[in-house]
Design an enzyme around this catalytic site. Structure first.
Site, mmCIF file in Angstrom:
data_model
loop_
_atom_site.group_PDB
_atom_site.id
_atom_site.type_symbol
_atom_site.label_atom_id
_atom_site.label_comp_id
_atom_site.label_asym_id
_atom_site.label_seq_id
_atom_site.Cartn_x
_atom_site.Cartn_y
_atom_site.Cartn_z
ATOM 1 N N ARG A 100 0.842 -1.183 0.000
ATOM 2 C CA ARG A 100 0.000 0.000 0.000
ATOM 3 C C ARG A 100 0.887 1.245 0.000
ATOM 4 O O ARG A 100 1.821 1.336 0.791
ATOM 5 C CB ARG A 100 -0.810 -0.059 1.286
ATOM 6 N N ASN A 103 1.517 6.980 1.991
ATOM 7 C CA ASN A 103 0.841 8.222 2.349
ATOM 8 C C ASN A 103 -0.552 8.395 1.753
ATOM 9 O O ASN A 103 -1.076 9.488 1.711
ATOM 10 C CB ASN A 103 1.700 9.426 1.959
ATOM 11 N N CYS A 104 -1.146 7.314 1.262
ATOM 12 C CA CYS A 104 -2.510 7.398 0.752
ATOM 13 C C CYS A 104 -3.484 7.071 1.863
ATOM 14 O O CYS A 104 -3.320 6.058 2.543
ATOM 15 C CB CYS A 104 -2.735 6.398 -0.388
ATOM 16 N N LEU A 105 -4.484 7.924 2.033
ATOM 17 C CA LEU A 105 -5.464 7.654 3.094
ATOM 18 C C LEU A 105 -6.414 6.543 2.655
ATOM 19 O O LEU A 105 -6.568 6.259 1.487
ATOM 20 C CB LEU A 105 -6.247 8.921 3.432
#
Lengths: 105, 90, 116
Positions: A100, A103-105
């Protein structure tokens, strides 16, 4: 479903366990039918990960990396959003069997 | 204020010494984290303009005996970084 | 405002350096000018041939090779520290600029953040 370990968000635990069949299965969960254009980005991400041991950590950096490799026509958020709906970096990394983006929410 | 030096390391850390070594005359130092223990340590000499983060002092029950320029809140800290021409976070 | 992130610790022993790398990449993502400076034992980040698989970590050498793709402006290294750790043209990763005066370099940036 192919026997492969995935985390609670559907990302593969082991990037080396990935196959193109697994990619098709994960994509179908998002109702994505993988085309040549999808595969181009997926294979780019796989190569990027093999070389740098990191997924592009955010959507913006995903777009930057694609732009660097393929130019403006493909390195833009609209194009990538159309291929990989939702958060493109997350969707694309999930299908490509990569960790994943951090830093992607 | 020219440069605001924000330091979070305790006085024993090499970076604390490096920070003091780089302080110019118009600079200020803001102690945060373990750096606030410098105010409880009678062997440490600090420069003229010293600020310390109130919550870090309170967390460690340190009541600065030395005359410092001010105990600052997190909001004050933001203002200080804006006032400074340069900021170094040690 | 150009930010300089300074790494003075060797890789893998703590997470501080990796967080700084993350910070550099995040600034670059938003087109904020950012450079990385390696001093003291931090220059070991720049040594070729790192294989941290055995300690279950990802290679910072390989991560750093993505820095320019993400828009990090430069990788700087303190010349004296390179000398101390036996780093030269033959074993430094590509794209590193060596600098002789770290103090003067720090003065050039409005925002300097030490790692960890």
């Amino acid at each position: 479903m192919t026997m492969v370990i995935r985390n609670n968000e559907g990302f593969l635990e082991d990037a080396s366990a990935w196959t193109t069949d697994i990619a098709r299965e994960i994509a179908s969960e998002d109702a994505i039918d993988l085309s040549e254009n999808h595969w181009e980005i997926i294979m780019f991400l796989r190569d990027f990960y093999n070389e740098h041991e990191i997924s592009p950590p955010s959507n913006r950096l995903f777009v930057k990396a694609v732009k660097e490799a393929f130019g403006e026509a493909k390195g833009n958020s609209i194009y990538l959003m159309q291929l990989f709906p939702g958060t493109p970096a997350k969707t694309a990394c999930r299908i490509a069997g990569l960790p994943r983006p951090t830093n992607c929410l | 204020m020219h440069t605001l030096h924000i330091i979070s390391k305790s006085p024993g850390h090499t970076r604390f010494r490096e920070c003091l070594g780089m302080m110019g005359e118009q600079d200020a130092i803001l102690l945060t984290g373990n750096a606030v223990t410098a105010l409880a340590d009678s062997t440490i000499t600090l420069p003229e303009t010293v600020y310390a983060l109130q919550e870090d002092l309170r967390a460690r029950a340190i009541d600065p005996e030395q005359d410092i320029s001010g105990q600052v809140t997190f909001d004050d800290m933001v203002s200080l970084t804006i006032q400074a021409q340069r900021v170094i976070s040690w | 405002m150009h930010t300089l992130i300074v790494i003075d610790q060797p890789p893998y022993g703590s997470w501080g350096g990796r967080e700084s790398l993350d910070m550099a990449f995040s600034l670059a993502a938003f087109d904020q000018p950012v450079s990385l400076l390696f001093i003291d034992a931090g220059v070991l980040w720049l040594k070729q041939g790192q294989e941290p698989g055995g300690i279950n970590q990802k290679s910072v050498e390989r991560n750093l090779a993505a820095a320019s793709i993400f828009g990090v402006e430069s990788l700087l290294a303190d010349t004296a520290a390179c000398h101390r750790f036996g780093l030269n043209e033959d074993n430094l990763i590509n794209g590193v600029t060596r600098i002789d005066n770290t103090g003067a370099t720090l003065q050039q940036y409005q925002h300097v953040a030490f790692s960890g």
